[in-house]
Design a protein around this motif. Structure first.
Motif, short mmCIF file in Angstrom:
data_model
loop_
_atom_site.label_atom_id
_atom_site.label_comp_id
_atom_site.label_asym_id
_atom_site.label_seq_id
_atom_site.Cartn_x
_atom_site.Cartn_y
_atom_site.Cartn_z
N GLU A 68 1.64 3.84 -10.50
CA GLU A 68 1.19 2.90 -9.48
C GLU A 68 1.50 1.45 -9.86
O GLU A 68 1.96 0.66 -9.03
CB GLU A 68 -0.30 3.09 -9.23
CG GLU A 68 -0.60 4.43 -8.59
CD GLU A 68 -2.06 4.74 -8.43
OE1 GLU A 68 -2.38 5.65 -7.64
OE2 GLU A 68 -2.91 4.09 -9.09
N GLU A 69 1.27 1.10 -11.12
CA GLU A 69 1.43 -0.29 -11.53
C GLU A 69 2.89 -0.68 -11.78
O GLU A 69 3.26 -1.83 -11.58
CB GLU A 69 0.58 -0.57 -12.76
CG GLU A 69 -0.91 -0.52 -12.44
CD GLU A 69 -1.80 -0.83 -13.62
OE1 GLU A 69 -1.29 -1.29 -14.66
OE2 GLU A 69 -3.02 -0.60 -13.49
N GLU A 70 3.71 0.27 -12.23
CA GLU A 70 5.09 -0.06 -12.59
C GLU A 70 6.10 0.30 -11.49
O GLU A 70 7.15 -0.32 -11.40
CB GLU A 70 5.48 0.64 -13.89
CG GLU A 70 4.67 0.15 -15.08
CD GLU A 70 4.93 0.93 -16.35
OE1 GLU A 70 5.96 1.65 -16.44
OE2 GLU A 70 4.09 0.83 -17.28
N SER A 71 5.80 1.32 -10.69
CA SER A 71 6.76 1.77 -9.69
C SER A 71 6.37 1.37 -8.26
O SER A 71 7.24 1.10 -7.45
CB SER A 71 6.92 3.29 -9.76
OG SER A 71 7.51 3.66 -10.99
N ILE A 72 5.07 1.36 -7.97
CA ILE A 72 4.63 1.09 -6.60
C ILE A 72 4.33 -0.39 -6.40
O ILE A 72 4.87 -1.02 -5.50
CB ILE A 72 3.36 1.92 -6.26
CG1 ILE A 72 3.53 3.40 -6.60
CG2 ILE A 72 2.95 1.69 -4.82
CD1 ILE A 72 4.74 4.07 -6.05
#
Length: 186
Positions: A68-72
């Motif tokens: 969630e934090e790195e890709s989204i």
């Protein structure tokens, strides 16, 4: 050649994969709740359940937070004010989960190593699980109602495919190269 055991990677888009992760979060919270409530007749399964809960929350859940934090988050940031607010809450809540997760994991590790301590640690497991259930109730709902629909609305197929590859790579799933091999490469 590496042979994969277990289920093959899920088909579908990034949101489908993230929803599967959410179902696993709910499943392991329910398992932790059952572990806290286990009685004398359930003692035989206690060490394995404690080990599974500990393993999930120390290995799989951190990968989901990274997804969630790195890709989204970087792909959605700045596209919609309501989505930005949900992304800010998501990142803040990931940090807020750490305290009760630490207590749950430590208690499960102790019970897995010394099942006789279950009665002593069941209240700790129950309290940490209840706190996590409260945390995740709104957290998962916000992602499912705001962030995930925004992904489908705001990201193109290429971005979605990149996210799927990143999620799978974090879990050691290497996508086969579908391009034909050049002549003489074999």
């Amino acid at each position: 050649m590496l042979t994969r055991l277990g289920r093959p990677p899920a088909a579908g888009d990034a949101v489908d994969l993230l929803l599967e992760c959410h179902e696993r979060i709910r499943f392991f919270l329910a398992m932790a709740r059952r572990l806290a409530e286990a009685g004398p007749a359930d003692r035989e399964g206690v060490p394995e359940a404690a080990a599974r809960v500990r393993r999930y929350f120390t290995q799989a859940l951190p990968l989901h937070a990274r997804d969630e934090e790195e890709s989204i988050l970087p792909r959605l940031r700045g596209r919609d004010p309501a989505v930005d607010a949900a992304l800010d809450a998501m990142a803040r809540e990931h940090a807020e989960h750490e305290g009760p997760l630490g207590r749950l994991v430590a208690a499960c590790e102790a019970v897995a190593a010394a099942p006789a301590r279950h009665a002593e640690l069941a209240p700790v497991i129950g309290a940490a699980t209840a706190e996590l259930e409260r945390h995740f109730s709104g957290h998962l709902r916000r992602e499912e109602e705001i962030v995930f629909p925004a992904m489908r609305r705001l990201l193109d197929r290429g971005a979605d495919a990149d996210i799927v590859r990143e999620l799978r790579a974090r879990r050691g799933v290497v996508e086969p190269d579908l391009a034909p091999a050049p002549p003489g490469a074999r």
